[in-house]
Design a protein around this motif. Structure first.
Motif, mmCIF file in Angstrom:
data_model
loop_
_atom_site.group_PDB
_atom_site.id
_atom_site.type_symbol
_atom_site.label_atom_id
_atom_site.label_comp_id
_atom_site.label_asym_id
_atom_site.label_seq_id
_atom_site.Cartn_x
_atom_site.Cartn_y
_atom_site.Cartn_z
ATOM 1 N N LEU A 53 0.853 -1.181 0.000
ATOM 2 C CA LEU A 53 0.000 0.000 0.000
ATOM 3 C C LEU A 53 0.891 1.232 0.000
ATOM 4 C CD1 LEU A 53 -2.132 -1.130 3.077
ATOM 5 C CD2 LEU A 53 -2.615 -1.715 0.708
ATOM 6 N N GLN A 54 0.262 2.408 -0.077
ATOM 7 C CA GLN A 54 0.982 3.662 0.121
ATOM 8 C C GLN A 54 0.229 4.493 1.150
ATOM 9 O OE1 GLN A 54 -0.085 3.166 -3.401
ATOM 10 N NE2 GLN A 54 1.626 1.729 -3.475
ATOM 11 N N VAL A 55 0.976 5.138 2.037
ATOM 12 C CA VAL A 55 0.377 6.129 2.928
ATOM 13 C C VAL A 55 0.914 7.497 2.538
ATOM 14 C CG1 VAL A 55 -0.068 4.559 4.835
ATOM 15 C CG2 VAL A 55 2.139 5.693 4.694
ATOM 16 N N ILE A 56 0.034 8.489 2.533
ATOM 17 C CA ILE A 56 0.379 9.831 2.051
ATOM 18 C C ILE A 56 -0.050 10.844 3.102
ATOM 19 C CG2 ILE A 56 -0.116 11.546 0.250
ATOM 20 C CD1 ILE A 56 -0.509 9.208 -1.670
ATOM 21 N N TRP A 57 0.787 11.823 3.375
ATOM 22 C CA TRP A 57 0.468 12.857 4.352
ATOM 23 C C TRP A 57 1.173 14.152 3.961
ATOM 24 C CZ3 TRP A 57 4.188 9.244 4.823
ATOM 25 C CH2 TRP A 57 5.453 9.636 5.252
ATOM 26 N N THR A 58 0.785 15.229 4.631
ATOM 27 C CA THR A 58 1.358 16.542 4.359
ATOM 28 C C THR A 58 1.986 17.087 5.634
ATOM 29 O OG1 THR A 58 -0.282 16.999 2.644
ATOM 30 C CG2 THR A 58 0.892 18.889 3.567
ATOM 31 N N ALA A 59 3.204 17.611 5.506
ATOM 32 C CA ALA A 59 3.902 18.249 6.625
ATOM 33 C C ALA A 59 4.700 19.423 6.078
ATOM 34 C CB ALA A 59 4.827 17.260 7.326
ATOM 35 N N SER A 60 4.587 20.561 6.756
ATOM 36 C CA SER A 60 5.309 21.773 6.330
ATOM 37 C C SER A 60 5.061 22.077 4.847
ATOM 38 C CB SER A 60 6.816 21.625 6.589
ATOM 39 O OG SER A 60 7.069 21.387 7.954
ATOM 40 N N ARG A 61 3.788 21.956 4.440
ATOM 41 C CA ARG A 61 3.350 22.258 3.080
ATOM 42 C C ARG A 61 3.949 21.326 2.024
ATOM 43 N NH1 ARG A 61 3.037 28.862 2.457
ATOM 44 N NH2 ARG A 61 1.536 29.218 4.158
ATOM 45 N N THR A 62 4.513 20.214 2.466
ATOM 46 C CA THR A 62 5.081 19.239 1.536
ATOM 47 C C THR A 62 4.337 17.926 1.685
ATOM 48 O OG1 THR A 62 7.268 20.271 1.677
ATOM 49 C CG2 THR A 62 7.170 18.028 0.817
ATOM 50 N N ARG A 63 4.030 17.272 0.551
ATOM 51 C CA ARG A 63 3.339 15.998 0.564
ATOM 52 C C ARG A 63 4.364 14.860 0.511
ATOM 53 N NH1 ARG A 63 -1.933 14.675 -0.455
ATOM 54 N NH2 ARG A 63 -2.331 16.867 -0.932
ATOM 55 N N TYR A 64 4.139 13.847 1.354
ATOM 56 C CA TYR A 64 5.059 12.719 1.428
ATOM 57 C C TYR A 64 4.313 11.407 1.187
ATOM 58 C CZ TYR A 64 8.183 16.090 3.646
ATOM 59 O OH TYR A 64 8.956 17.190 3.913
ATOM 60 N N MET A 65 5.068 10.423 0.704
ATOM 61 C CA MET A 65 4.508 9.098 0.462
ATOM 62 C C MET A 65 5.452 8.051 1.030
ATOM 63 S SD MET A 65 4.718 6.143 -1.544
ATOM 64 C CE MET A 65 5.433 6.513 -3.138
ATOM 65 N N TRP A 66 4.873 6.997 1.633
ATOM 66 C CA TRP A 66 5.654 5.901 2.188
ATOM 67 C C TRP A 66 5.064 4.592 1.673
ATOM 68 C CZ3 TRP A 66 6.450 4.908 8.168
ATOM 69 C CH2 TRP A 66 7.622 4.148 8.351
ATOM 70 N N GLN A 67 5.871 3.825 0.975
ATOM 71 C CA GLN A 67 5.447 2.509 0.518
ATOM 72 C C GLN A 67 5.488 1.565 1.714
ATOM 73 O OE1 GLN A 67 4.603 2.174 -2.695
ATOM 74 N NE2 GLN A 67 4.151 -0.012 -2.781
ATOM 75 N N VAL A 68 4.383 0.871 1.974
ATOM 76 C CA VAL A 68 4.282 -0.001 3.146
ATOM 77 C C VAL A 68 3.656 -1.327 2.724
ATOM 78 C CG1 VAL A 68 4.067 1.952 4.739
ATOM 79 C CG2 VAL A 68 2.003 0.899 3.785
ATOM 80 N N GLU A 69 3.714 -2.295 3.629
ATOM 81 C CA GLU A 69 3.006 -3.556 3.400
ATOM 82 C C GLU A 69 2.127 -3.863 4.597
ATOM 83 O OE1 GLU A 69 5.309 -7.071 3.079
ATOM 84 O OE2 GLU A 69 6.559 -6.662 4.820
ATOM 85 N N MET A 70 1.027 -4.518 4.318
ATOM 86 C CA MET A 70 0.080 -4.891 5.365
ATOM 87 C C MET A 70 0.644 -6.046 6.183
ATOM 88 S SD MET A 70 -3.039 -4.119 6.404
ATOM 89 C CE MET A 70 -4.375 -4.812 7.404
ATOM 90 N N LEU A 71 0.666 -5.878 7.510
ATOM 91 C CA LEU A 71 1.085 -6.962 8.396
ATOM 92 C C LEU A 71 -0.111 -7.697 8.972
ATOM 93 C CD1 LEU A 71 4.017 -5.301 10.395
ATOM 94 C CD2 LEU A 71 4.165 -6.878 8.449
ATOM 95 N N SER A 72 -1.001 -6.952 9.646
ATOM 96 C CA SER A 72 -2.149 -7.562 10.306
ATOM 97 C C SER A 72 -3.113 -6.466 10.717
ATOM 98 C CB SER A 72 -1.695 -8.353 11.546
ATOM 99 O OG SER A 72 -1.094 -7.470 12.496
ATOM 100 N N ARG A 73 -4.205 -6.869 11.320
ATOM 101 C CA ARG A 73 -5.141 -5.903 11.886
ATOM 102 C C ARG A 73 -5.593 -6.388 13.253
ATOM 103 N NH1 ARG A 73 -11.355 -6.511 9.883
ATOM 104 N NH2 ARG A 73 -11.414 -8.776 9.626
ATOM 105 N N THR A 74 -6.013 -5.480 14.089
ATOM 106 C CA THR A 74 -6.581 -5.835 15.383
ATOM 107 C C THR A 74 -7.938 -5.158 15.501
ATOM 108 O OG1 THR A 74 -5.390 -3.984 16.417
ATOM 109 C CG2 THR A 74 -4.373 -6.154 16.535
#
Length: 217
Positions: A53-74
């Motif tokens: 998956l990808q998670v995307i967020w904004t900090a200091s007016r800059t958009r960032y993306m982090w490639q991640v993988e699903m581990l589990s859910r609770t």
């Protein structure tokens, strides 16, 4: 390279190269990221362990993306997804928008550049300023094809020109899910923003009534 998102940061989770589902950071331990199950997806179609998956967020007016993988859910008062970062977060410029669940009829019209224009009917699943996902009984279109959507938002019929991003068989085995992306004019963008905002307010009230969101003191 960038720092991971801080706890309580608002995120969007991109699944299957679609548009973003809203959530927030609950915990962060090195590359292990725990988020609240995304609204509109977390209880319906949970990715299998190992799904990227990808998670995307904004900090200091800059958009960032982090490639991640699903581990589990609770499961609990707040359902959570546990993810593992793959590499380092990066700057990200692709526009993403918060989507809201939708309903009502939709018509997809092919352009007819290659063949005669055709219409396919179904219903909306969700919508945002950057795209819409609909379920069609029958469809003959390909990724990258220009199409037009006719849909109803707040009892107003809206026609939007866009491009097919995704076509796949629906889980019921009879229908097809189609994602269409588009660039809206301001009038249509305002209409979609109002619709999504109202959906978010209604959804938060529903979750609070179910005891799944904290009540402000």
């Amino acid at each position: 390279m960038a720092d991971p998102p801080a706890i309580n940061s608002l995120l969007q989770v991109v699944i299957d190269d679609e548009l973003g589902f809203p959530t927030r950071v609950e915990e962060l331990d090195g590359p292990i990221l725990t988020i609240a199950a995304p609204l509109g997806r977390g209880d319906l179609e949970v990715p299998a362990p190992g799904t990227e998956l990808q998670v995307i967020w904004t900090a200091s007016r800059t958009r960032y993306m982090w490639q991640v993988e699903m581990l589990s859910r609770t499961k609990g008062r707040l359902n959570r997804w546990h993810l593992r970062g793959l590499g380092d977060p990066q700057r990200h410029n692709r526009r993403q928008y918060v989507r809201g669940e939708a309903s009502g009829p939709v018509t997809l019209v092919t352009t007819g550049r290659q063949t005669q224009a055709k219409e396919f009917t179904g219903y909306l699943i969700d919508v945002c300023e950057g795209g819409a996902r609909c379920r069609l009984r029958r469809v003959e279109t390909n990724v990258g094809e220009a199409v037009a959507l006719r849909l109803s938002l707040d009892r107003k019929i809206v026609q939007i020109n866009g491009m097919v991003l995704l076509v796949r068989a629906a889980e019921d085995g009879r229908n097809h899910d189609v994602v269409v992306t588009y660039d809206l004019k301001e009038r249509e963008a305002q209409l979609v923003r109002r619709y999504v905002l109202q959906w978010e307010i209604t959804e938060r009230h529903r979750l609070r009534d179910l005891g799944r969101l904290p009540v402000a003191s």
